[in-house]
Structures are given as structure tokens and as C-alpha cells.
Write a protein that holds these residues in place. Sequence first.
Motif, PDB file in Angstrom:
ATOM      1  N   UNK A  99       0.822  -1.207   0.000  1.00  0.00           N
ATOM      2  CA  UNK A  99       0.000   0.000   0.000  1.00  0.00           C
ATOM      3  C   UNK A  99       0.857   1.258   0.000  1.00  0.00           C
ATOM      4  N   UNK A 100       2.052   1.133   0.585  1.00  0.00           N
ATOM      5  CA  UNK A 100       3.007   2.231   0.646  1.00  0.00           C
ATOM      6  C   UNK A 100       4.408   1.655   0.527  1.00  0.00           C
ATOM      7  N   UNK A 101       5.358   2.504   0.146  1.00  0.00           N
ATOM      8  CA  UNK A 101       6.764   2.083   0.194  1.00  0.00           C
ATOM      9  C   UNK A 101       7.522   3.072   1.077  1.00  0.00           C
ATOM     10  N   UNK A 102       8.619   2.593   1.629  1.00  0.00           N
ATOM     11  CA  UNK A 102       9.473   3.436   2.447  1.00  0.00           C
ATOM     12  C   UNK A 102      10.782   3.692   1.717  1.00  0.00           C
ATOM     13  N   UNK A 103      11.097   4.965   1.519  1.00  0.00           N
ATOM     14  CA  UNK A 103      12.364   5.369   0.905  1.00  0.00           C
ATOM     15  C   UNK A 103      13.346   5.687   2.024  1.00  0.00           C
ATOM     16  N   UNK A 104      14.406   4.880   2.117  1.00  0.00           N
ATOM     17  CA  UNK A 104      15.373   5.039   3.192  1.00  0.00           C
ATOM     18  C   UNK A 104      16.618   5.787   2.756  1.00  0.00           C
ATOM     19  N   UNK A 105      17.723   5.040   2.608  1.00  0.00           N
ATOM     20  CA  UNK A 105      18.998   5.672   2.272  1.00  0.00           C
ATOM     21  C   UNK A 105      18.935   6.481   0.983  1.00  0.00           C
ATOM     22  N   UNK A 106      18.136   6.025   0.045  1.00  0.00           N
ATOM     23  CA  UNK A 106      18.062   6.741  -1.229  1.00  0.00           C
ATOM     24  C   UNK A 106      17.487   8.145  -1.043  1.00  0.00           C
TER      25      UNK A 106
END
Length: 240
Positions: A99-106
Motif C-alpha cells: 500500500x506504501x513504500x518506504x524510501x530510506x537511504x536513497x
Amino acid sequence: MMQIIPAIDIIGGQCVRLTEGDFAQQKTYASNPVEVAKQFADAGLTRLHLVDLDGARARKPQNLAVLEAIASQTNLIIDFGGGIQSEEAIQQAFNAGANQITAGSIAVREPDLVQNWLETFGPDKIIIGADFRDNFISINAWAEQSTISLPDFIQQYLQAAAKTFICTDVSKDGKLQGPATQTYAQLVKTFPGASFIASGGVTTIQDVEELGAAGLTGVIIGKAIYEGTISLADLKRFVC
């Protein structure tokens, strides 16, 4: 009411937990993440934080089949992270049921790219991962410390229309020594328009209560559930 978000981290198709993000400090809790997810759903929980640790190392999703199985066999609202480096990877995750994505280091390395994702998919679909140690953002599976302070990072993405941030205190993650509640409370006070999800170190129901009192939108709970310091029964009163 604050959202309770259990976590499943995947390595080799199995449910694991790391300590401080260190792959050398890995403990396997279950061979079937789908069954674990079903237990969360059966307990009345509605959300899931699913992290593809193989994908994080490969820099592209590796466990989409696990995501698809959980999405098809439960009604959990899933945010998916690990290896999300391109719009193609985001689309793959959504197609598999995220349903969602998490953008971390990028989000640290390529802010222009992530800002484009916010414009393309909308801030309700893109969560910004703000991993930190000593109030500075950590990157590359937490192996490196950036020179960007946590508040500056939050401010940067609020200006880019981001709304939701998963804030993980790397120094506390997986240690069962309590979360950085004061840090989170200060973020809530400084940025009242943002939604903050606390992650790392949550150990007891009292921790959960204190985070709720501090105004957090949600709390991610991982090792505490697997080690039994917080039971699924304990969490039922937090479920709407």
C-alpha cells in the motif's frame, strides 16, 4: 489513536531480526513470514511494516513473493521497504500488494529522485525513512553516518510535500532497551504538520503508552513481540 505497526524483516524468505541493523547479529524467529503476518491480523492489528533485507543489500527487491503472499492472504495495510531504488521497483512493490513504500537511504543519497516519487505517486504512498544515530541521519544499511541532522532532513522533505516519516534510532534498534521518546516528542513539537512513526527500542507496553502520549502517529514493534516482552494480547486495547 496511535497506529500499532508490527514489523517483519525478511532474509532468505524467513522472518528475522537484526541488532543495530548488523547482518552479523541476526536471529531467525520464523520460517514462514506469511503465518506470522496472519497472527498479527488475527490479533486485530491492521498494519504491517515489511522490510526486504535481502533487497536492501542487493539494492532491488528480492522478496516480492513474500509480499504478494501476505497481501493476498491477509487484509493488512503494508508498507514495504528494502531495495527501493527506482520507480520500477516501486511499481513492482505496489503490484505485489504494498500500500506504501518506504524510501530510506536513497532519500539521503538522491533527494531529487525521491522528490519526483512524491510528485508521481503522492505523499500518501511514499513514506520517508529517517534512520538516525546521535541526531544525524544514518545511511547504507546504517553503516555510514551522514552530516545531515535529523531535523534538517525532516524539514527538507516537508518542503517537498512529504507527510509521513518512519524515524528509527539505529543505536537502539533490536536492543530492547527503550525508544528515543524524547527525540520523537521534540520532532512532534517542532513539526506539528508531520506524521511520525517511531521505530527502534520499543520494549514494553509502557513505551507504547509514552509514545502515544508524545503525539506519535504510529509505533513499529518488532523484537519485543518476537521475544515476548510485548504480547499481541497486550496490544489489543490500542486497536481501533
